[in-house]
Scaffold this motif. Structure first.
Motif, PDB file in Angstrom:
ATOM      1  N   ILE A  68       0.865  -1.181   0.000  1.00 18.43           N
ATOM      2  CA  ILE A  68       0.000   0.000   0.000  1.00 18.43           C
ATOM      3  C   ILE A  68       0.900   1.229   0.000  1.00 18.43           C
ATOM      4  CG2 ILE A  68      -1.757   1.305   1.251  1.00 18.43           C
ATOM      5  CD1 ILE A  68      -2.635  -1.363   2.530  1.00 18.43           C
ATOM      6  N   ILE A  69       0.732   2.068  -0.996  1.00 20.54           N
ATOM      7  CA  ILE A  69       1.514   3.306  -1.083  1.00 20.54           C
ATOM      8  C   ILE A  69       0.586   4.477  -0.805  1.00 20.54           C
ATOM      9  CG2 ILE A  69       2.882   4.822  -2.560  1.00 20.54           C
ATOM     10  CD1 ILE A  69       3.936   2.422  -4.005  1.00 20.54           C
ATOM     11  N   LEU A  70       0.920   5.206   0.240  1.00 24.47           N
ATOM     12  CA  LEU A  70       0.143   6.357   0.694  1.00 24.47           C
ATOM     13  C   LEU A  70       0.967   7.627   0.484  1.00 24.47           C
ATOM     14  CD1 LEU A  70      -2.310   7.480   2.407  1.00 24.47           C
ATOM     15  CD2 LEU A  70      -0.904   7.017   4.425  1.00 24.47           C
ATOM     16  N   ARG A  71       0.332   8.676   0.019  1.00 25.62           N
ATOM     17  CA  ARG A  71       1.018   9.957  -0.150  1.00 25.62           C
ATOM     18  C   ARG A  71       0.843  10.785   1.116  1.00 25.62           C
ATOM     19  NH1 ARG A  71       4.337  10.244  -4.590  1.00 25.62           N
ATOM     20  NH2 ARG A  71       4.356  12.470  -4.110  1.00 25.62           N
ATOM     21  N   ILE A  72       1.957  11.238   1.693  1.00 26.40           N
ATOM     22  CA  ILE A  72       1.921  12.009   2.937  1.00 26.40           C
ATOM     23  C   ILE A  72       2.600  13.361   2.719  1.00 26.40           C
ATOM     24  CG2 ILE A  72       1.899   9.918   4.337  1.00 26.40           C
ATOM     25  CD1 ILE A  72       4.858  10.373   4.940  1.00 26.40           C
ATOM     26  N   PRO A  73       2.228  14.390   3.497  1.00 28.13           N
ATOM     27  CA  PRO A  73       2.836  15.723   3.319  1.00 28.13           C
ATOM     28  C   PRO A  73       4.284  15.746   3.800  1.00 28.13           C
ATOM     29  CG  PRO A  73       1.349  15.725   5.205  1.00 28.13           C
ATOM     30  CD  PRO A  73       1.176  14.389   4.536  1.00 28.13           C
ATOM     31  N   TYR A  74       5.063  16.566   3.138  1.00 27.64           N
ATOM     32  CA  TYR A  74       6.493  16.682   3.466  1.00 27.64           C
ATOM     33  C   TYR A  74       6.932  18.119   3.210  1.00 27.64           C
ATOM     34  CZ  TYR A  74      11.557  16.028   3.114  1.00 27.64           C
ATOM     35  OH  TYR A  74      12.917  16.137   3.282  1.00 27.64           O
ATOM     36  N   VAL A  75       7.720  18.659   4.132  1.00 28.96           N
ATOM     37  CA  VAL A  75       8.220  20.030   4.019  1.00 28.96           C
ATOM     38  C   VAL A  75       9.679  19.985   3.606  1.00 28.96           C
ATOM     39  CG1 VAL A  75       8.588  22.224   5.192  1.00 28.96           C
ATOM     40  CG2 VAL A  75       6.617  20.818   5.784  1.00 28.96           C
ATOM     41  N   LYS A  76       9.985  20.628   2.490  1.00 30.33           N
ATOM     42  CA  LYS A  76      11.363  20.708   2.042  1.00 30.33           C
ATOM     43  C   LYS A  76      12.066  21.870   2.735  1.00 30.33           C
ATOM     44  CE  LYS A  76      10.587  18.844  -2.610  1.00 30.33           C
ATOM     45  NZ  LYS A  76      10.741  19.126  -4.072  1.00 30.33           N
ATOM     46  N   GLU A  77      13.303  22.105   2.323  1.00 30.38           N
ATOM     47  CA  GLU A  77      14.037  23.235   2.870  1.00 30.38           C
ATOM     48  C   GLU A  77      13.363  24.541   2.459  1.00 30.38           C
ATOM     49  OE1 GLU A  77      18.010  22.938   1.523  1.00 30.38           O
ATOM     50  OE2 GLU A  77      18.434  21.048   2.559  1.00 30.38           O
ATOM     51  N   ILE A  78      13.601  25.583   3.270  1.00 29.03           N
ATOM     52  CA  ILE A  78      12.950  26.868   3.018  1.00 29.03           C
ATOM     53  C   ILE A  78      13.307  27.416   1.644  1.00 29.03           C
ATOM     54  CG2 ILE A  78      12.715  29.241   3.846  1.00 29.03           C
ATOM     55  CD1 ILE A  78      11.439  27.155   5.645  1.00 29.03           C
ATOM     56  N   ARG A  79      14.531  27.183   1.196  1.00 28.29           N
ATOM     57  CA  ARG A  79      14.982  27.715  -0.084  1.00 28.29           C
ATOM     58  C   ARG A  79      14.492  26.910  -1.276  1.00 28.29           C
ATOM     59  NH1 ARG A  79      16.409  32.935   0.317  1.00 28.29           N
ATOM     60  NH2 ARG A  79      17.668  33.299   2.179  1.00 28.29           N
ATOM     61  N   SER A  80      13.752  25.848  -1.021  1.00 30.48           N
ATOM     62  CA  SER A  80      13.300  24.994  -2.109  1.00 30.48           C
ATOM     63  C   SER A  80      12.284  25.732  -2.981  1.00 30.48           C
ATOM     64  CB  SER A  80      12.682  23.712  -1.541  1.00 30.48           C
ATOM     65  OG  SER A  80      12.080  22.955  -2.553  1.00 30.48           O
ATOM     66  N   ARG A  81      12.238  25.369  -4.252  1.00 31.31           N
ATOM     67  CA  ARG A  81      11.278  25.981  -5.172  1.00 31.31           C
ATOM     68  C   ARG A  81       9.850  25.613  -4.784  1.00 31.31           C
ATOM     69  NH1 ARG A  81      12.889  28.295  -9.689  1.00 31.31           N
ATOM     70  NH2 ARG A  81      10.861  27.880 -10.626  1.00 31.31           N
ATOM     71  N   THR A  82       9.660  24.405  -4.256  1.00 35.18           N
ATOM     72  CA  THR A  82       8.343  23.980  -3.781  1.00 35.18           C
ATOM     73  C   THR A  82       8.480  23.566  -2.317  1.00 35.18           C
ATOM     74  OG1 THR A  82       7.872  23.138  -6.007  1.00 35.18           O
ATOM     75  CG2 THR A  82       6.360  22.504  -4.242  1.00 35.18           C
ATOM     76  N   PRO A  83       8.248  24.472  -1.369  1.00 35.56           N
ATOM     77  CA  PRO A  83       8.509  24.167   0.044  1.00 35.56           C
ATOM     78  C   PRO A  83       7.648  23.038   0.597  1.00 35.56           C
ATOM     79  CG  PRO A  83       7.328  26.252  -0.201  1.00 35.56           C
ATOM     80  CD  PRO A  83       7.751  25.835  -1.566  1.00 35.56           C
ATOM     81  N   TYR A  84       6.401  22.951   0.158  1.00 33.17           N
ATOM     82  CA  TYR A  84       5.495  21.910   0.640  1.00 33.17           C
ATOM     83  C   TYR A  84       5.158  20.967  -0.509  1.00 33.17           C
ATOM     84  CZ  TYR A  84       4.821  24.907   4.715  1.00 33.17           C
ATOM     85  OH  TYR A  84       5.029  25.668   5.841  1.00 33.17           O
ATOM     86  N   THR A  85       5.367  19.690  -0.271  1.00 34.28           N
ATOM     87  CA  THR A  85       5.071  18.697  -1.305  1.00 34.28           C
ATOM     88  C   THR A  85       4.593  17.418  -0.625  1.00 34.28           C
ATOM     89  OG1 THR A  85       5.984  17.558  -3.238  1.00 34.28           O
ATOM     90  CG2 THR A  85       7.451  17.854  -1.361  1.00 34.28           C
ATOM     91  N   THR A  86       4.508  16.339  -1.382  1.00 36.08           N
ATOM     92  CA  THR A  86       4.103  15.051  -0.819  1.00 36.08           C
ATOM     93  C   THR A  86       5.091  13.976  -1.253  1.00 36.08           C
ATOM     94  OG1 THR A  86       2.677  14.485  -2.706  1.00 36.08           O
ATOM     95  CG2 THR A  86       1.677  15.725  -0.901  1.00 36.08           C
TER      96      THR A  86
END
Length: 308
Positions: A68-86
């Motif tokens: 079972i593959i579930l998508r969960i929220p993940y916060v990248k580094e502040i300088r990332s182009r997309t700070p919030y992803t999954t």
């Protein structure tokens, strides 16, 4: 990194694997993956699928093994182009073996483990654990959405003071994050609907599934609302920028028109032709006065037409 957890009663750490324990694998190395695949004879494509950041939420069954593959929220580094992803979280199960695999260290999994330890009830079975992970992911989507909303409000306050590229780019990146969120949440909802029929669900699991559905629906609706607000905000500031640009161009055009007449007069009287003012001592003064009068009249007309 592998960690073994006893899930009967209060969750406690084990030194080695025991049947029906929970194997938590975070940021696995090649050695961790090879060891688990050889020891439990896990299909060799499970780990590569989980490591794929673009892998969709799905259910897989192969030779008695359930993935079972579930998508969960993940916060990248502040300088990332997309700070919030999954990112994908994999749940692998077969009889007395239950493994969770995530190639990223996330706050959600840390909080999930801490909460279950405080709860001191453990898990009834891997089905109970799976749906609790679904519930935790939905809760964390809502937490991250609140953070995104705070960043949107901060960027809007900065833009109210003055339109700048940095704030606009920040809003654009948050829009990308919301796109990832809504896509992953919808995938999780579809997966949850399938698992109702794929897994052995009892009455307690049915109540838990209902809670998950409520949280997932709230997360999806909240994401849609924030996305619509952000899109409307971007359109508004885009219109403001265009309006400001039109104002500047209109002003520059008006100034050019006003300056055109003195230039024309100076050109006419400056030509090497007989114009009757070559020997006039007041020729320069008259040309200057005429230029000022024509420019003033042009300014008054443009002002009256509200073009300046």
């Amino acid at each position: 990194m592998k960690t073994y957890w006893n899930t009967n009663g209060c969750i406690s750490k084990l030194q080695e694997w025991q049947p029906n324990c929970w194997i938590q694998v975070t940021c696995p190395t090649d050695e961790d993956r090879d060891e688990l695949e050889k020891r439990f004879e896990i299909p060799d494509y499970f780990f590569p699928d989980i490591s794929d950041t673009d892998e969709r939420a799905r259910y897989e069954y192969d030779d008695g093994w359930t993935l079972i593959i579930l998508r969960i929220p993940y916060v990248k580094e502040i300088r990332s182009r997309t700070p919030y992803t999954t990112v994908p979280l994999g749940i692998i199960h077969k009889r007395d073996v239950t493994i969770t695999v995530c190639y990223y260290e996330t706050n959600m999994m840390i909080d999930f483990l801490t909460y279950q330890q405080k709860r001191c009830e453990g898990f009834v079975d891997y089905v109970d654990m799976t749906f609790r992970l679904f519930l935790s992911s939905a809760v964390w989507y809502l937490k991250r959405l609140k953070q995104i909303n705070a960043l949107i409000e901060k960027a809007k306050r900065n833009l109210d003071k003055g339109v700048n590229n940095e704030s606009l780019i920040g809003l654009s990146r948050l829009q990308d994050s919301l796109t990832y969120f809504i896509t992953s949440i919808r995938g999780n909802e579809n997966l949850l609907a399938k698992l109702k029929f794929k897994l052995q669900v009892d009455e307690l699991d049915a109540d838990l599934i209902e809670d998950v559905n409520i949280e997932m629906s709230q997360a999806r609706e909240t994401t849609n609302i924030y996305s619509d607000i952000l899109e409307s905000t971007m359109d508004t500031y885009s219109s403001i920028i265009n309006n400001n640009m039109n104002t500047v161009m209109r002003t520059l055009t008006s100034v050019s028109i006003i300056l055109m007449f003195p230039t024309l007069i100076a050109s006419l009287f400056g030509m090497n032709l007989i114009n009757g003012m070559e020997d006039n001592k007041l020729g320069f003064v008259l040309a200057l006065i005429l230029s000022v009068m024509v420019s003033g009249a042009s300014w008054w007309i443009l002002r009256h037409k509200r073009l300046i």
